[in-house]
Scaffold this motif. Structure first.
Motif, mmCIF file in Angstrom:
data_model
loop_
_atom_site.group_PDB
_atom_site.id
_atom_site.type_symbol
_atom_site.label_atom_id
_atom_site.label_comp_id
_atom_site.label_asym_id
_atom_site.label_seq_id
_atom_site.Cartn_x
_atom_site.Cartn_y
_atom_site.Cartn_z
ATOM 1 N N PHE A 85 74.292 14.129 26.290
ATOM 2 C CA PHE A 85 75.393 13.186 26.039
ATOM 3 C C PHE A 85 75.218 11.993 26.957
ATOM 4 C CE2 PHE A 85 79.606 11.465 26.830
ATOM 5 C CZ PHE A 85 80.061 11.310 25.535
ATOM 6 N N PRO A 86 75.410 10.810 26.505
ATOM 7 C CA PRO A 86 75.852 10.301 25.209
ATOM 8 C C PRO A 86 74.696 9.971 24.263
ATOM 9 C CG PRO A 86 75.865 8.494 26.757
ATOM 10 C CD PRO A 86 75.391 9.722 27.510
ATOM 11 N N ALA A 87 73.456 10.242 24.693
ATOM 12 C CA ALA A 87 72.303 9.877 23.870
ATOM 13 C C ALA A 87 72.343 10.507 22.490
ATOM 14 C CB ALA A 87 71.010 10.249 24.585
ATOM 15 N N SER A 88 72.839 11.733 22.383
ATOM 16 C CA SER A 88 72.891 12.395 21.080
ATOM 17 C C SER A 88 73.788 11.628 20.106
ATOM 18 C CB SER A 88 73.366 13.836 21.227
ATOM 19 O OG SER A 88 74.660 13.885 21.790
ATOM 20 N N LEU A 89 74.898 11.125 20.602
ATOM 21 C CA LEU A 89 75.797 10.344 19.747
ATOM 22 C C LEU A 89 75.190 8.993 19.399
ATOM 23 C CD1 LEU A 89 79.210 11.049 21.513
ATOM 24 C CD2 LEU A 89 78.346 12.058 19.401
ATOM 25 N N SER A 145 78.820 -3.078 22.712
ATOM 26 C CA SER A 145 77.776 -3.020 23.745
ATOM 27 C C SER A 145 77.228 -1.617 23.984
ATOM 28 C CB SER A 145 78.283 -3.617 25.057
ATOM 29 O OG SER A 145 79.300 -2.824 25.613
ATOM 30 N N ILE A 146 78.041 -0.596 23.815
ATOM 31 C CA ILE A 146 77.569 0.774 24.068
ATOM 32 C C ILE A 146 76.451 1.153 23.087
ATOM 33 C CG2 ILE A 146 78.209 3.211 24.003
ATOM 34 C CD1 ILE A 146 80.839 2.410 25.353
ATOM 35 N N PRO A 147 76.651 1.037 21.771
ATOM 36 C CA PRO A 147 75.540 1.395 20.871
ATOM 37 C C PRO A 147 74.342 0.443 21.018
ATOM 38 C CG PRO A 147 77.571 1.095 19.608
ATOM 39 C CD PRO A 147 77.870 0.768 21.023
#
Length: 181
Positions: free
Chosen positions: A163-167, A18-20
């Motif tokens: 963070f966390p958008a960069s990942l 769900s996170i990605p």
């Protein structure tokens, strides 16, 4: 005990998926908003940079039409303006549109100057039309320079660097927004 381990594993798997997925949806939505701002305007009113570029395309062609009455159609200044115009018409990416617009600006300057050298031959109507077209061309560049698109694109790019958008962006393939410069 066995069911508890399975439940925890399923829960962790759901979180990992769900996170990605959620990050992709959110970042993609923001990216599309920025992209629309280039084409449809920051306010969605259709008055974006693309509209100004299309206006410049039309006005440069009209200036060439006047120039052909007084300057040989095979003249390098006319051909250069038409080539620059075609380059802008055929540009796909925002950065390519920027480069093509710069090229068109230079070509129009040369054409306007060359046509000015023929001032004594121009009819009063063509003199007025020449000045009006040139004014429209420069005015559209001025409007572009004050457009809010680059601010929106830079804001989006700053979000992507956090963070966390960069990942998430690296995992799901969301790229930075192109700036019009």
């Amino acid at each position: 005990m066995y069911n508890k381990k399975i439940a925890i594993a399923v829960m962790l798997l759901m979180i990992a998926i769900s996170i990605p997925f959620g990050g992709y949806r959110s970042l993609n939505k923001l990216y599309n908003q920025v992209n629309r701002a280039f084409y449809q305007g920051v306010d969605g009113d259709g008055l974006g940079i693309e509209n100004d570029l299309n206006n410049r395309i039309d006005n440069s062609y009209n200036l060439v039409t006047i120039a052909k009455k007084y300057i040989d159609a095979d003249n390098a200044v006319i051909e250069n303006t038409l080539d620059a115009r075609d380059s802008l018409v055929n540009s796909k990416s925002i950065s390519d549109k920027y480069k093509a617009n710069l090229r068109l600006t230079e070509a129009v300057e040369e054409l306007y100057t060359a046509l000015g050298a023929e001032e004594l031959k121009l009819t009063d109507q063509d003199k007025s039309y020449r000045r009006s077209l040139y004014s429209n061309l420069t005015s559209r560049n001025d409007t572009i320079s004050h457009d809010g698109y680059n601010d929106k694109a830079a804001e989006f790019n700053n979000i992507l660097e956090g963070f966390p958008a960069s990942l998430i962006s690296r995992v799901v393939g969301i790229n930075k927004a192109e700036l019009f410069r």
